[in-house]
Design a protein around this motif. Structure first.
Motif, mmCIF file in Angstrom:
data_model
loop_
_atom_site.group_PDB
_atom_site.id
_atom_site.type_symbol
_atom_site.label_atom_id
_atom_site.label_comp_id
_atom_site.label_asym_id
_atom_site.label_seq_id
_atom_site.Cartn_x
_atom_site.Cartn_y
_atom_site.Cartn_z
ATOM 1 N N GLU A 35 0.852 -1.187 0.000
ATOM 2 C CA GLU A 35 0.000 0.000 0.000
ATOM 3 C C GLU A 35 0.887 1.235 0.000
ATOM 4 O O GLU A 35 1.832 1.325 0.777
ATOM 5 N N SER A 38 0.612 6.998 -4.681
ATOM 6 C CA SER A 38 1.255 7.214 -5.970
ATOM 7 C C SER A 38 0.358 8.139 -6.776
ATOM 8 O O SER A 38 -0.867 7.957 -6.774
ATOM 9 N N MET A 41 -2.555 9.501 -4.918
ATOM 10 C CA MET A 41 -3.731 8.660 -4.690
ATOM 11 C C MET A 41 -3.347 7.394 -3.941
ATOM 12 O O MET A 41 -2.257 6.860 -4.154
ATOM 13 N N THR A 43 -2.793 3.738 -3.494
ATOM 14 C CA THR A 43 -2.412 2.802 -4.545
ATOM 15 C C THR A 43 -2.084 1.442 -3.951
ATOM 16 O O THR A 43 -1.428 1.354 -2.917
ATOM 17 N N TYR A 45 -0.041 -1.897 -4.897
ATOM 18 C CA TYR A 45 1.087 -2.220 -5.776
ATOM 19 C C TYR A 45 1.433 -3.702 -5.650
ATOM 20 O O TYR A 45 1.608 -4.216 -4.538
ATOM 21 N N ASN A 49 1.805 -0.953 -10.347
ATOM 22 C CA ASN A 49 0.569 -0.383 -9.811
ATOM 23 C C ASN A 49 -0.613 -1.257 -10.232
ATOM 24 O O ASN A 49 -0.818 -1.507 -11.416
ATOM 25 N N HIS A 52 -5.681 2.256 -8.223
ATOM 26 C CA HIS A 52 -5.660 3.465 -7.409
ATOM 27 C C HIS A 52 -7.111 3.828 -7.122
ATOM 28 O O HIS A 52 -8.012 3.470 -7.871
#
Length: 113
Positions: A35, A38, A41, A43, A45, A49, A52
């Motif tokens: 977490e 990015s 926002m 995001t 991952y 990514n 979002h």
């Protein structure tokens, strides 16, 4: 407190319930995802990514990439969408099962690459 929880706590109080709801939905599908914030926002991952989401004045933005918008085009008809984004209004319930399916789709898409 995670960076995403901090983001939610700093959002408009009338939006926090929906933001927390989408956060927990995504987390339930990909608990192993990192977490982070990015592009300003929250995001998730997973090697890259995954998805979002973001708080806006009149909607909650969900960004699962263009491939997911194309894949779920029919189910997304009731929502305002663009190339890589979906808008959920704060007044209506979130489509929980659809969000989970989209996140799962993104997870599988990343794992296959």
């Amino acid at each position: 407190m995670t960076v995403i929880e901090n983001y939610i706590n700093n959002a408009d109080t009338s939006h926090q319930e929906k933001l927390n709801q989408i956060y927990l939905l995504i987390k339930s599908v990909v608990p192993e995802a990192e977490e982070k914030i990015s592009y300003a926002m929250p995001t998730f991952y997973l090697k890259k990514n995954l998805v979002h989401f973001a708080d806006f004045k009149h909607h909650l933005g969900f960004y699962p990439t263009p491939s997911a918008i194309v894949e779920f085009e029919k189910e997304l008809k009731p929502y305002k969408t663009s190339k890589g984004a979906i808008q959920f209004t704060y007044e209506k319930p979130l489509p929980e099962e659809l969000i989970k399916k989209i996140v799962q789709f993104r997870k599988e898409e990343i794992e296959l690459k």
